[in-house]
Write a protein that holds these residues in place. Structure first.
Motif, mmCIF file in Angstrom:
data_model
loop_
_atom_site.group_PDB
_atom_site.id
_atom_site.type_symbol
_atom_site.label_atom_id
_atom_site.label_comp_id
_atom_site.label_asym_id
_atom_site.label_seq_id
_atom_site.Cartn_x
_atom_site.Cartn_y
_atom_site.Cartn_z
ATOM 1 N N VAL A 183 0.854 -1.184 0.000
ATOM 2 C CA VAL A 183 0.000 0.000 0.000
ATOM 3 C C VAL A 183 0.894 1.241 0.000
ATOM 4 O O VAL A 183 1.669 1.469 0.932
ATOM 5 C CB VAL A 183 -0.937 0.018 1.219
ATOM 6 N N MET A 184 0.764 2.028 -1.064
ATOM 7 C CA MET A 184 1.564 3.243 -1.179
ATOM 8 C C MET A 184 0.945 4.371 -0.336
ATOM 9 O O MET A 184 -0.201 4.283 0.106
ATOM 10 C CB MET A 184 1.649 3.683 -2.645
ATOM 11 N N GLY A 185 1.667 5.444 -0.168
ATOM 12 C CA GLY A 185 1.200 6.549 0.657
ATOM 13 C C GLY A 185 -0.086 7.179 0.162
ATOM 14 O O GLY A 185 -0.872 7.722 0.947
ATOM 15 N N ASP A 186 -0.340 7.134 -1.145
ATOM 16 C CA ASP A 186 -1.558 7.716 -1.709
ATOM 17 C C ASP A 186 -2.695 6.713 -1.813
ATOM 18 O O ASP A 186 -3.729 6.988 -2.420
ATOM 19 C CB ASP A 186 -1.266 8.321 -3.089
ATOM 20 N N GLY A 187 -2.498 5.532 -1.240
ATOM 21 C CA GLY A 187 -3.559 4.528 -1.223
ATOM 22 C C GLY A 187 -3.487 3.496 -2.331
ATOM 23 O O GLY A 187 -4.205 2.487 -2.293
ATOM 24 N N ARG A 188 -2.648 3.724 -3.336
ATOM 25 C CA ARG A 188 -2.506 2.725 -4.406
ATOM 26 C C ARG A 188 -1.933 1.421 -3.835
ATOM 27 O O ARG A 188 -1.110 1.441 -2.923
ATOM 28 C CB ARG A 188 -1.553 3.226 -5.500
ATOM 29 N N ILE A 189 -2.375 0.299 -4.397
ATOM 30 C CA ILE A 189 -1.843 -1.000 -3.994
ATOM 31 C C ILE A 189 -1.095 -1.609 -5.183
ATOM 32 O O ILE A 189 -1.660 -1.756 -6.274
ATOM 33 C CB ILE A 189 -2.958 -1.958 -3.527
ATOM 34 N N LEU A 190 0.169 -1.936 -4.967
ATOM 35 C CA LEU A 190 0.985 -2.615 -5.974
ATOM 36 C C LEU A 190 1.180 -4.058 -5.520
ATOM 37 O O LEU A 190 1.572 -4.304 -4.374
ATOM 38 C CB LEU A 190 2.336 -1.919 -6.145
ATOM 39 N N ASN A 191 0.899 -4.983 -6.399
ATOM 40 C CA ASN A 191 0.880 -6.402 -6.039
ATOM 41 C C ASN A 191 2.113 -7.123 -6.564
ATOM 42 O O ASN A 191 2.404 -7.089 -7.770
ATOM 43 C CB ASN A 191 -0.376 -7.057 -6.608
ATOM 44 N N LEU A 192 2.821 -7.804 -5.672
ATOM 45 C CA LEU A 192 4.014 -8.563 -6.042
ATOM 46 C C LEU A 192 3.734 -10.050 -5.874
ATOM 47 O O LEU A 192 3.316 -10.498 -4.803
ATOM 48 C CB LEU A 192 5.203 -8.152 -5.172
ATOM 49 N N LEU A 193 3.993 -10.813 -6.928
ATOM 50 C CA LEU A 193 3.741 -12.245 -6.908
ATOM 51 C C LEU A 193 4.979 -13.012 -6.440
ATOM 52 O O LEU A 193 6.117 -12.683 -6.818
ATOM 53 C CB LEU A 193 3.357 -12.742 -8.303
ATOM 54 N N ALA A 194 4.753 -14.022 -5.612
ATOM 55 C CA ALA A 194 5.773 -15.006 -5.220
ATOM 56 C C ALA A 194 7.046 -14.372 -4.666
ATOM 57 O O ALA A 194 8.153 -14.845 -4.937
ATOM 58 C CB ALA A 194 6.106 -15.917 -6.404
ATOM 59 N N GLU A 195 6.879 -13.282 -3.921
ATOM 60 C CA GLU A 195 8.003 -12.595 -3.273
ATOM 61 C C GLU A 195 9.040 -12.089 -4.278
ATOM 62 O O GLU A 195 10.201 -11.844 -3.918
ATOM 63 C CB GLU A 195 8.694 -13.523 -2.257
ATOM 64 N N GLY A 196 8.644 -11.966 -5.542
ATOM 65 C CA GLY A 196 9.593 -11.528 -6.561
ATOM 66 C C GLY A 196 10.530 -12.623 -7.023
ATOM 67 O O GLY A 196 11.476 -12.363 -7.773
ATOM 68 N N ARG A 197 10.271 -13.852 -6.584
ATOM 69 C CA ARG A 197 11.076 -14.983 -7.046
ATOM 70 C C ARG A 197 10.485 -15.530 -8.347
ATOM 71 O O ARG A 197 9.459 -15.049 -8.818
ATOM 72 C CB ARG A 197 11.149 -16.067 -5.963
ATOM 73 N N LEU A 198 11.147 -16.509 -8.932
ATOM 74 C CA LEU A 198 10.706 -17.075 -10.212
ATOM 75 C C LEU A 198 9.232 -17.468 -10.166
ATOM 76 O O LEU A 198 8.878 -18.464 -9.545
ATOM 77 C CB LEU A 198 11.538 -18.313 -10.527
ATOM 78 N N VAL A 199 8.406 -16.703 -10.848
ATOM 79 C CA VAL A 199 6.965 -16.894 -10.719
ATOM 80 C C VAL A 199 6.513 -18.230 -11.295
ATOM 81 O O VAL A 199 5.542 -18.822 -10.818
ATOM 82 C CB VAL A 199 6.201 -15.718 -11.383
#
Length: 416
Positions: free
Chosen positions: A323-339
């Motif tokens: 959750v960013m400061g302006d409320g946007r949500i950025l989603n990361l899959l699999a901890e950034g490891r090989l998806v």
């Protein structure tokens, strides 16, 4: 050797089923297994493996064991080991040191435990075993006759060592074989990345702006499959030649900071670090999905993501929402490891049939020719590459033409 380190031996039944399933779709490796059972090329040899520990890798380990080798195996990523497959391999008499979701400390413990076999041959995926053998486990180098590397990132690390004169034994770059990168990197990565993303997110791909960062053979496959799923594909590159190629393949090409503003899904596949960073996160859309298909979890730069977020929350299994400061949500899959492995089953069995056939035959080549090899990175011998290709064609009941003697002479000459 230490006793095997796995989660639960009672999970073995489903692991056996998985291995038997993929074996039915890996005819080339199955044919090599029969050769090895007869010839026993690895008798009295010890082989250590660090490859994503799932069913197809397990079958490769069993094929090497069928050739007379004592085999020790660990994973090459904390999130790609399948615990039931690890248990099945222990029951089949292999030394196994890996479990799913290991900590960094456990992961290194497992690598070192696998190396305790005191190997003659190393089969690596990403270069972690080779790194340890050149740093904290130098005492084992005296018995190592050579090895094979599976992936682009590992080959880059090997060639760097070679350039600096720091490579202590010969290694074969399986990754650079035609029967590997043309199929595994392109079709295997292309399909398995989207398998992982779609099963994890349950979102449609059609109509979305998909940003593919990196247009090597893996990036080509990811972009091609995204296009086939109906996405609007944007490619970001640092290589001008690859950028032109992406453009002529029908994709939009632009700097990553511009793509960050309009992308819905992002897939990093560069083999480099800090591909998506603070400046990209600042302009991404609410709900953007980020996934990595490079070997290490350094392409989607998590320290910047952690610093920018005011809150983290689990959105679904294998999806962390920042959750960013302006409320946007950025989603990361699999901890950034090989998806494709951390959130899926990896490449299709028919693809890994060729890649692991190369591994098996190159390990045999190292065993037979090590005395004549220098401490450098070698390409896969052409005869091995073509043997695998011919075996695959035969398994698919596909015939091709051959040159006549007259045609061979014509292609060799210049006078006609």
């Amino acid at each position: 050797m230490k006793p095997s380190i796995i989660r639960d031996i009672k999970k073995s039944e489903s692991g056996h089923r998985k291995i038997e399933w993929v074996k039915g779709y890996m005819p080339v490796l199955s044919a090599i297994e029969q050769e090895f059972l007869s010839e026993k090329p690895f008798l009295n040899k010890r082989i250590v493996m660090s490859i994503h520990l799932e069913a197809k890798t397990a079958y490769l380990a069993k094929v090497l064991k069928s050739g007379g080798a004592e085999v020790s195996i660990t994973g090459s990523n904390p999130l790609s080991t399948q615990d039931d497959v690890a248990a099945a391999l222990v029951e089949d008499g292999l030394n196994v040191y890996s479990w799913y979701n290991s900590t960094d400390e456990e992961y290194n413990e497992h690598l070192n435990a696998a190396l305790d076999i005191n190997p003659h041959i190393v089969i690596d995926d990403g270069g972690d075993l080779v790194h340890l053998l050149h740093s904290t486990r130098k005492d084992l180098i005296k018995d190592v006759i050579g090895g094979c590397e599976e992936t682009t990132t590992g080959v880059l690390r090997l060639r760097s060592r070679e350039r600096e004169g720091l490579l202590s034994f010969p290694m074969i770059s399986v990754n650079d074989a035609f029967c590997k990168y043309l199929f595994d990197n392109r079709y295997g990565t292309g399909q398995s990345v989207w398998d992982g993303i779609m099963r994890t997110t349950n979102l449609i791909v059609a109509g979305k702006n998909v940003v593919v960062l990196g247009y090597g053979w893996c990036g080509k496959g990811v972009a091609m499959k995204a296009k086939g799923l109906g996405a609007n594909v944007i490619v970001c590159e640092v290589d001008p030649i690859k950028a032109i190629e992406a453009y002529m393949d029908g994709f939009r090409v632009m700097p990553s900071i511009e793509a960050a503003k309009i992308g819905d899904m992002f897939v990093t596949v560069t083999g480099c670090s800090k591909v998506l960073t603070e400046e990209h996160y600042a302009v991404m859309k609410n709900g953007a999905v980020m996934a990595n298909a490079g070997h290490f979890d350094v392409e989607v730069w998590k320290p910047d993501l952690e610093a920018a977020a005011t809150e983290k929350k689990v959105m679904r299994n294998n999806i962390m929402g920042y959750v960013m400061g302006d409320g946007r949500i950025l989603n990361l899959l699999a901890e950034g490891r090989l998806v494709n492995l951390a959130a899926g089953d990896g490449h299709p069995a028919e693809i890994m049939d060729m890649s692991f056939a190369l591994q098996a035959l190159c390990a045999k080549h190292i065993n037979e020719k090590s005395a004549a090899l220098r401490n450098k990175v070698y390409n896969v011998p052409d005869e091995i590459d073509k043997k695998v290709a011919y075996m695959k064609l035969k398994a698919m009941n596909i015939g091709i033409d051959s040159l006549t003697k007259e045609q061979e002479e014509y292609l060799k000459g210049w006078g006609e």
